[in-house]
Design an enzyme around this catalytic site. Structure first.
Site, mmCIF file in Angstrom:
data_model
loop_
_atom_site.group_PDB
_atom_site.id
_atom_site.type_symbol
_atom_site.label_atom_id
_atom_site.label_comp_id
_atom_site.label_asym_id
_atom_site.label_seq_id
_atom_site.Cartn_x
_atom_site.Cartn_y
_atom_site.Cartn_z
ATOM 1 N N GLU A 49 8.642 -77.610 -100.252
ATOM 2 C CA GLU A 49 9.395 -77.217 -100.127
ATOM 3 C C GLU A 49 10.826 -77.382 -101.093
ATOM 4 O OE1 GLU A 49 13.273 -78.507 -96.608
ATOM 5 O OE2 GLU A 49 11.978 -78.983 -95.368
ATOM 6 N N TRP A 90 23.654 -77.155 -88.067
ATOM 7 C CA TRP A 90 22.721 -77.857 -89.249
ATOM 8 C C TRP A 90 23.014 -77.317 -90.683
ATOM 9 C CZ3 TRP A 90 19.071 -80.073 -87.200
ATOM 10 C CH2 TRP A 90 17.894 -81.534 -87.956
ATOM 11 N N ASP A 91 22.416 -77.606 -91.706
ATOM 12 C CA ASP A 91 22.921 -76.891 -92.826
ATOM 13 C C ASP A 91 23.165 -75.364 -93.643
ATOM 14 O OD1 ASP A 91 20.360 -76.703 -93.789
ATOM 15 O OD2 ASP A 91 21.040 -78.453 -95.380
ATOM 16 N N TRP A 92 22.258 -74.896 -92.408
ATOM 17 C CA TRP A 92 22.021 -73.721 -93.230
ATOM 18 C C TRP A 92 22.527 -72.530 -91.775
ATOM 19 C CZ3 TRP A 92 19.190 -71.774 -88.984
ATOM 20 C CH2 TRP A 92 18.600 -73.461 -88.131
ATOM 21 N N ASN A 119 9.079 -83.048 -89.691
ATOM 22 C CA ASN A 119 10.276 -82.949 -91.250
ATOM 23 C C ASN A 119 10.658 -84.026 -91.638
ATOM 24 O OD1 ASN A 119 10.902 -80.471 -93.104
ATOM 25 N ND2 ASN A 119 12.889 -81.298 -92.275
ATOM 26 N N GLU A 120 10.893 -84.634 -92.403
ATOM 27 C CA GLU A 120 11.231 -85.203 -93.569
ATOM 28 C C GLU A 120 11.031 -87.115 -92.316
ATOM 29 O OE1 GLU A 120 14.584 -83.150 -94.656
ATOM 30 O OE2 GLU A 120 13.243 -82.428 -96.280
#
Length: 913
Positions: A552, A190-192, A456-457
């Site tokens: 968010e 993921w991006d984190w 989510n999204e």
């Protein structure tokens, strides 16, 4: 080596009380096809097992997330032996229970296949009585690679369209097709965080002897009915033979310990939708109960519901902790659009909080009590009252929700679907249905959970054409099949006491009216909004949307240099442009974004010392993140009682992204991987305070001053002090007061407005062209007795890069000096400066703990703060290891030599060079 377990059995007799038998502990592991053996710890996972056994190096060190990835393509065999005696064999059934298998497994007992697993989020139960034998028995689980299985499922699609996306973005260094499997979505990258596509037995393994039926779950719904609280106790049973429970009655004895209430009744077992259950209702007078409240609104009163369930004289005991509260999601018509806010116990609540990612990238570590307690306490201590459990992780452990119950942290609970399209095959939807049912039954008794959200999204991905699906109705149809016809259908059936939204962000009720996919989920007039913008000046309050609810938003910052140091392999990794630093940044162009955002307000120093430049850059990322998030969050809080000209406003929630980290890397978190608070988390304590003073400087240079109160009582006869400081002389030049202010309960009040240039000119800040460059403003909010009732706040009229900053003269002392030989946990620290010192940042090398404040300004010469050590230590350890950074010091390398030497010494000590 063969590990054997001697099982201590309860004797199954009439009126006996039996409990499950744990098979946790040491197992044998083996990688196939190499046959490499290892000792496995259950619960556990392949990455932690192989690291513990010394086959792979520290998973979170350097580039090991890539080097160790080969493990994800293997097949893993877990095996254990256990002894069975005659007493167990007398039981009518012996149920083997896997509370969590990750993810694709075949289970064998004595070489007989007893079942298969295909969903990380499910419990699996099997009656193994017929394959058991007296004496030694073997249990074996063969787990297949999730990466290879996901690819097989993608390749085997019989659809004439692709279920997007195929892979995560390249910069994630991740794996592909995670949306085809029911597993922690973030485990493929993921991006984190890193990709660790784990395999393992990540939760407990138990054996349970059963005579007639297994009590698979006990839960309770609490609702307010007229003048009493109704508790609907629900008992779910599994007989493993469909006819055995038909028309049976079971006896239930209930007690609420704290109230000395006892109830007893015989209830019938019923079957509906292939779910077998028995139910019993209790009514408790309202005046017997003290309510459960979110953090900041009252106490978190919890009651113990004790149950004795008698099935043909075999007794099972269960306990649940219950809280009594009502929750509503209010979506009422406004002049334009709908409201979107929570009422708890009839009180409108401004939701203040964050977003929760898994506390570890390794599933078997998700129940670490210290980590969960530390993170949730850090949320409670900074005035948070809500946490959104994000849909790309896991349904958290019982322990997580228990702590949230105790701390008053409301939970926005996503189902585990994030940023992807998903299959709509009958098999996939049935798998999801079981996932929804099991996890809701496990969790729904917790008073902290206040809303369920389908994903989510994913609505945003469809509407925004993230994956090129526009114009293809099949993707919208699949969306409705999964989130409406499956998840929503079962969610509202299982839990009628809480609201449900299909997605986050969404337009709530309006999304439903628009068939869930035909309205812009980023509308400011409905529902909740996610907002990120890395191109505009993040200190400009005018760029932020005026939403009904911000669920968010965020900006990245680098973690502490000490946290990064725990992951490096060589000293040159600690350079901003190093391959290590590039590898750890998963946001596309993330390091460039840092520079763009910082340069809007600061000059980035270049000292020609790569280590010092990195330390300074870390500091600037944290300052920028903290101030940006303060400004954005205060914008949302200002609008809780107001509308703008577009009828946007009545904002009632601010949940920033994100609370925590899974490794040592730049991210949006306010607490880094090793538990160190970034500057942001100290600012969270201020901008989420129950009462704040806050400003809005618009494009026309009008300065609006607000007082925002979440208190349920009025504020009377309070005053604002505005202190104007001049950079040129580095001192206070004027104080202006506004007195006699009254603020209603739960109100954001616009107190006054000024044209800031005229205001500063009147204070002596120079000409019209110079005034904004020469001064800054401090705002204090005081009671009638002149005591502060809110954190101080600040206005920087011009970008700080355009200011001639005075060189501060900060000195720090640990007090009292006469206790240097006494170990303690609290230390007073005095910070002084004869000149204006901005963003004073204190950091300790090796002493865990936190400060009462950090990233603060010293404007009046002296400030006293407290350091709270996690463990008793000596004042000398504090003073010897304390690093001090200020904004002016990063532009004067000669003042950083001592701090730099502390870091260099530590690198040498750790043999990093």
């Amino acid at each position: 080596m063969i590990w054997q377990k001697k099982i201590l059995l309860c004797v199954i007799i009439w009126a006996a009380k039996c409990s499950s038998i744990s098979l946790n502990g040491k197992w044998n592991g083996r990688l196939e096809p190499t046959g490499m053996p290892f000792i496995a710890e259950i619960p556990g996972g392949i990455y932690t097992d192989l690291e513990t056994n010394g086959y792979i190096k520290n998973n979170l060190l350097g580039f090991n997330d890539l080097i160790n990835r080969v493990v994800a393509n293997e097949t893993v065999v877990y095996k254990t032996n256990f002894e069975v005696d005659g007493a167990l064999l007398k039981a009518k059934k012996v149920i083997l229970i896997f509370n969590g298998l990750d993810t694709f497994g075949t289970i064998y007992v004595n070489n007989e296949v007893i079942g298969k697993a295909s969903n990380m989020f499910l419990e699996y139960k099997y009656d193994i009585k017929n394959v058991l034998k007296s004496g030694n028995n073997e249990l074996k689980i063969i787990l297949e690679s999730s990466v290879l299985t996901a690819k097989k499922l993608f390749d085997a699609q019989s659809l004439d369209y692709i279920v997007y996306p195929k892979c995560v973005p390249e910069v994630y260094n991740g794996e592909c097709h995670v949306n085809h499997i029911r597993k922690m979505q973030a485990s493929f990258g993921w991006d984190w965080g890193p990709a660790f596509p784990s395999m393992g037995i990540w939760k407990n393994v138990d054996l349970e002897p059963v005579e007639l039926a297994l009590i698979s779950r006990v839960t309770a719904d609490v609702s307010k009915i007229n003048d009493s609280w109704k508790i609907d106790v629900l008992i779910f049973l599994e007989s493993f033979e469909s006819t055995e429970l038909v028309d049976k009655s079971i006896n239930i004895e209930c007690a609420i310990k704290e109230l000395n209430l006892n109830y007893r009744s015989d209830v019938k077992v019923t079957t509906s939708d292939n779910i077998t259950s028995a139910s019993y209702s209790i009514n408790v007078p309202l005046n017997e109960i003290e309510l459960w409240w979110p953090n900041g609104y009252g106490k978190q009163n919890l009651y113990t519901l004790s149950l004795k369930i008698d099935i043909e004289n075999v007794i099972t005991e269960k306990e649940l902790k219950l809280g009594f509260r009502t929750v509503e999601l209010v979506q009422e018509p406004l002049k334009k659009g709908l409201s979107f806010y929570f009422k708890v116990n009839g009180i409108p609540i401004f939701a203040k909080g964050s977003n929760w990612i898994p506390s570890s990238i390794f599933p078997e570590k998700l129940e670490d009590k210290k980590t969960l307690t530390d993170l949730l306490k850090a949320s409670k201590d900074t005035h948070m009252n809500m946490m959104r459990v994000w849909g790309g992780g896991v349904y958290e452990s019982d322990l997580f929700y228990d702590i949230a119950d105790e701390y008053g942290i409301m939970i926005w609970q996503d189902f585990m679907f994030a940023c992807n399209m998903y299959p709509s095959t009958e098999e996939f939807l049935e798998n999801v249905k079981n996932e929804v049912v099991q996890n809701m039954l496990r969790l729904k008794h917790h008073p902290s959970i206040v809303i369920w959200a389908g994903n989510n999204e994913n609505e945003a991905a469809l509407y925004g054409n993230w994956y090129g699906t526009a114009g293809q109705r099949v993707y919208n149809e699949d969306y409705v099949k999964l989130y409406v016809d499956t998840i929503k259908k079962w969610a509202v059936k299982i839990d009628r006491t809480r609201p449900f939204v299909v997605s986050s962000p969404s337009n709530g009720l309006y999304s439903e009216q628009m068939n869930y996919t035909n309205s812009n989920p980023y509308s400011n007039l409905y529902g909740d909004v996610h907002y990120y913008n890395y191109l505009k000046n993040s200190w400009d309050i005018n760029q932020y949307p005026i939403t009904r609810f911000a669920s968010e938003y965020g900006f990245q910052a680098l973690p502490s240099v000490w946290t990064l140091m725990s992951a490096i392999e060589k000293s040159t990794d600690l350079e901003l442009g190093s391959e290590f630093m590039k590898h750890r940044q998963h946001l596309p162009a993330g390091n460039s974004i840092f520079k763009i955002l910082i340069s809007k307000n600061f000059l980035i120093p270049n000292t020609n010392d790569s280590l010092l430049d990195l330390i300074n850059f870390i500091y600037l990322t944290q300052v920028n993140q903290a101030v940006s998030m303060r400004i954005e969050t205060e914008s949302y809080r200002q609008m809780k009682s107001h509308f703008n000209d577009l009828d946007e406003g009545m904002t009632m929630g601010a949940l920033y992204w994100q609370l925590n980290d899974v490794w040592q890397a730049p991210s949006w978190s306010s607490i880094d991987f090793l538990g160190r608070w970034k500057m942001l988390h100290y600012y969270v304590k201020d901008f989420f305070a129950p009462v704040i003073i806050t400003t809005r400087l618009d494009k026309a240079d009008t300065l609006s001053i607000y007082i925002v109160s979440d208190l349920l009582t009025p504020l009377s006869n309070i005053s604002i002090e505005m202190l104007i400081y001049d950079w040129r002389v580095s001192k206070l030049i004027q104080t202006k007061k506004i007195t006699g202010i009254n603020v209603a309960p739960n109100e954001s009040k616009l107190v006054t407005q000024y044209w800031i240039v005229t205001f500063l000119q009147a204070a002596g800040c120079g000409s019209e062209d110079e005034a904004k460059l020469n001064c800054m403003i401090e705002l204090l909010l005081k009671n009638a007795d002149d005591s502060l009732i809110a954190p101080a706040n600040y206005v920087y009229p011009a970008p700080l890069k355009d200011i001639s900053l005075p060189q501060d003269s900060v000195e720090v002392r640990v007090l009292p000096e006469n206790v240097f030989n006494k170990a303690q946990k609290e230390f007073e620290i005095e910070v002084t400066s004869q000149k204006l010192a901005l963003f004073v940042w204190l950091e300790l090398k090796s002493v865990n703990g936190r400060f009462s404040e950090n990233g603060f300004h010293v404007l009046m010469g002296k400030k006293q703060i407290t350091f709270y050590a996690a463990e008793p230590t000596f004042a000398k350890n504090i003073s010897d290891n304390l690093m001090v950074t200020t904004l002016s010091r990063i532009y004067n390398p000669s003042l950083r030599s001592l701090d730099l030497q502390i870091i260099v010494d530590e690198i040498i000590k750790l043999n990093k060079i």
